[in-house]
Motif scaffolding. Sequence first.
Motif, mmCIF file in Angstrom:
data_model
loop_
_atom_site.group_PDB
_atom_site.id
_atom_site.type_symbol
_atom_site.label_atom_id
_atom_site.label_comp_id
_atom_site.label_asym_id
_atom_site.label_seq_id
_atom_site.Cartn_x
_atom_site.Cartn_y
_atom_site.Cartn_z
ATOM 1 N N THR A 1 0.829 -1.199 0.000
ATOM 2 C CA THR A 1 0.000 0.000 0.000
ATOM 3 C C THR A 1 0.863 1.248 0.000
ATOM 4 O O THR A 1 0.595 2.217 -0.724
ATOM 5 C CB THR A 1 -0.936 0.008 1.221
ATOM 6 O OG1 THR A 1 -1.849 -1.088 1.114
ATOM 7 C CG2 THR A 1 -1.719 1.305 1.324
ATOM 8 N N ALA B 1 2.523 1.610 -3.466
ATOM 9 C CA ALA B 1 1.556 2.017 -4.486
ATOM 10 C C ALA B 1 1.049 3.437 -4.269
ATOM 11 O O ALA B 1 0.444 4.024 -5.172
ATOM 12 C CB ALA B 1 0.380 1.043 -4.498
ATOM 13 N N SER C 1 -5.293 -0.455 -2.012
ATOM 14 C CA SER C 1 -5.634 -1.297 -3.158
ATOM 15 C C SER C 1 -7.143 -1.408 -3.344
ATOM 16 O O SER C 1 -7.926 -1.160 -2.412
ATOM 17 C CB SER C 1 -5.045 -2.694 -2.966
ATOM 18 O OG SER C 1 -5.696 -3.352 -1.894
#
Length: 399
Positions: free
Chosen positions: A32, A35, A39
């Motif tokens: 997480t 990114a 998600s």
Amino acid sequence: MDWMTALPQGHHETCDRARALLGRWRALAAETERARCISQQTVDDLLVGGLMQLVVPRRYGGLQSDWPTLVEASRIAARACPSTGWMIGLVGSHAAIVGRLPSLCQDTVFADGPGQIIATASVSKGVSILKVDGGFRLSGTWCFSSGIDHAHWVVLSGKDPRDASLGQTLLFTLRRERVQVEDVWHVAGMCGTGSKDLRLDNVFVSDAWVVLQSECFGSAPVGAGHNPGGYLFDVEFIPYLGSLHIGPVLGCAEGAYDDCVAALRNREVTKENAASKTRPIRLEQLAECAAQLSCARHLYHSIAFLLHSAGVAGRSLSLQELVTLKRDRAYLVRLCVQAVQQLVWQLGTGGIFDASPVQRHWRDLQVMASHMDVNWDSAMLAYGDFAMDHHPCDPAKAE
């Protein structure tokens, strides 16, 4: 705390659902962060578990929970992933803003069901707001829009151009697809909130979707009568909105403590390590951290009790209660920061690697602690001014 055991069964069921997902969120926490956004799997978990619908009005299929349920669910999630806790508590609370808007706006936002994710943005730069026939035209950049990648709607704030001397703020509600997302979210902590910038270029917003912030966030807003039985749609909203940070902050610190204890236990795998001369010092420091977090928990429950009891009674907080609330939530954050800093020092160089979740909790906590709603200086100055301007009294009775 005893008063929390008396909360409705739905509160405890919500907390159980959040606890059941901790293992999954913990496993996803590092990804997480990489990114820079939670998600889709996590979003699906939140929606299936009803954790993004906690304060959606009941008439639209939401749970219409009270404030302690929202903040406690975010605290639980933050033990594994503070960004997920932020999504539940802060982004999830925006449904209550919609629940205070005119009924036509509410009906439209929730027409596709209760699982609508609503992002906001209040910090702006280079913004132009023009009054035109039938509405307003907005241009410029709005910042810190947490959860925008998964949002369906956006609520923006900006100064009312009709009479700048009044300094009034307007709230503009519009569909997510009408704004451009600018990915500037490259930050030291809380990466997973995906709090990116929003760009608008001459976007028209109808008068029907514009309200004064003071009226929306004040007591008895226009939409309150549409959602009876939910005090978050009816009472003055700012104290509740500004206090939600204590859930992710406390949960983050508790998660750091658990991870640190686990790491220290792993070190003591030999008699030599267990009998180390520095072990008593480590144990003393660990006990101090535990005491700090225990104090933070007492403040957390005190704040939750104050807000919930005032909400149930349908009353606004007094000035003394407001300055005490701000003082206590700022002090809670300081206790958590101090405890986690001590934990990081205890781990030494072992805690600086990406594989250590403690360092991620530490960075996330620094970012949350920088939020203006828990600013130490403003909170303490406000309380000090109040204390100096009022007659001396017994602090225990006053609070």
